[in-house]
Write an enzyme that holds these catalytic residues in place. Structure first.
Site, mmCIF file in Angstrom:
data_model
loop_
_atom_site.group_PDB
_atom_site.id
_atom_site.type_symbol
_atom_site.label_atom_id
_atom_site.label_comp_id
_atom_site.label_asym_id
_atom_site.label_seq_id
_atom_site.Cartn_x
_atom_site.Cartn_y
_atom_site.Cartn_z
ATOM 1 N N CYS A 35 46.418 5.724 -13.572
ATOM 2 C CA CYS A 35 45.560 6.423 -12.463
ATOM 3 C C CYS A 35 46.528 6.266 -11.428
ATOM 4 O O CYS A 35 46.400 7.007 -10.587
ATOM 5 C CB CYS A 35 44.275 6.512 -13.051
ATOM 6 S SG CYS A 35 43.878 6.712 -14.598
ATOM 7 N N CYS A 104 39.181 8.648 -3.843
ATOM 8 C CA CYS A 104 38.814 6.430 -3.449
ATOM 9 C C CYS A 104 37.908 6.376 -3.480
ATOM 10 O O CYS A 104 37.000 5.679 -3.859
ATOM 11 C CB CYS A 104 39.652 6.077 -1.899
ATOM 12 S SG CYS A 104 41.410 6.555 -2.725
#
Ligand code: FES
Length: 278
Positions: A35, A104
């Site tokens: 990913c 993130c």
């Protein structure tokens, strides 16, 4: 490209708490290299207080800065206090993150949850696989999407993609993401998606050239990079990165997270960008 705060730059260029803890008693691991982002969080917990926190991460500047910020936030906190830390706290600590990079901070929150479960002896194979798997491209579940919508007041599929990555690949999961948005926000999605006529090859080529010239190249040039369009065959777009992009360690992310994503959004969702060395 993206505008980063000074704090993000600081925590990316000189990240604090990088590494592992040999006698860690809480370890959480999330993401996958496939990913593009992965994070392993190590905690040393003594008498219910986090006395040390370190991380190892693979990812972009925001992933490194978010992981480092999380470890700073965790040190000295009790487990109860740590459990209240959200992805928004991580982003706020950094003075904000570009919306495309909010995933993130979500990864940090997931790693923390996995580490705490690990501390309590709960088996955590892969935290992101709890619940119904909605996005197969990025391994994102309905639970994670629901929480991201709730905690960050997300309104659109694009928001969800920015926070979780779900929907940022093949796009097959987009209808399910919309259902989850409707469910969590308690509103029926009444508007039928606009029917789009498929592009002809000529139209697609012209649009690709236009988007590269007007959207992609100007952004790359801001960071002294550049891009050259080499060939287009159907939905496969071959490009060569130039300038500062050539030797940039994040060039693969630039291609997928920026070039391909932009072309998919603005030209055709089926576009695949390939780098060639021409
Ligand atoms: S299944 Fe979600 S983007 Fe492919």
């Amino acid at each position: 490209m993206w505008e980063y705060t000074d704090k993000v730059k600081e925590y990316f260029l000189e990240p604090k708490n990088v590494g592992s803890i040999d006698d860690a008693n809480a370890v959480g691991e999330v993401g996958s290299l496939a990913c593009g982002d992965a994070l392993k969080l190590f905690l040393k917990i003594e008498d219910g207080v986090i006395t040390d926190a370190k991380f190892q991460t693979f990812g972009c500047a925001s992933a490194i800065a978010s992981s480092s910020a999380l470890t700073e936030l965790l040190k000295g906190k009790t487990i109860d206090e740590a459990q209240k830390i959200t992805n928004k706290d991580i982003a706020d600590f950094l003075g904000g993150l570009p919306k495309e990079k909010m995933h993130c901070s979500v990864m940090g929150q997931e790693a923390l949850e996995a580490a705490i479960k690990n501390y309590y002896g709960e088996k955590v194979e892969k935290v992101e696989l709890e619940g119904e798997l909605v996005c197969h491209c990025f391994g994102v579940t309905d639970e994670l999407i629901r929480r991201a919508i709730r905690e960050n007041d997300l309104k659109t599929v694009e928001d969800v993609t920015n926070f979780t990555k779900a929907g940022g690949g093949c796009g097959d999961c987009v209808p399910r993401i919309q259902e989850l948005l409707d469910e969590v926000r308690g509103q029926a999605h009444t508007e039928a998606p606009a029917e789009k006529k498929p592009l002809t090859n000529i139209q697609r080529m012209q649009l690709v050239m236009q988007v590269i010239d007007e959207e992609i190249r100007p952004s790359l040039r801001k960071d002294k990079g550049d891009i050259e369009l080499v060939d287009i065959t159907g939905t496969v777009v071959q490009v060569a990165l130039r300038g500062a992009c050539t030797n940039c360690p994040a060039s693969q992310l630039t291609l997928t997270d920026f070039v391909q994503k932009t072309l998919r959004e603005l030209v055709d969702p089926d576009i695949v960008v390939k780098e060639v060395s021409a």
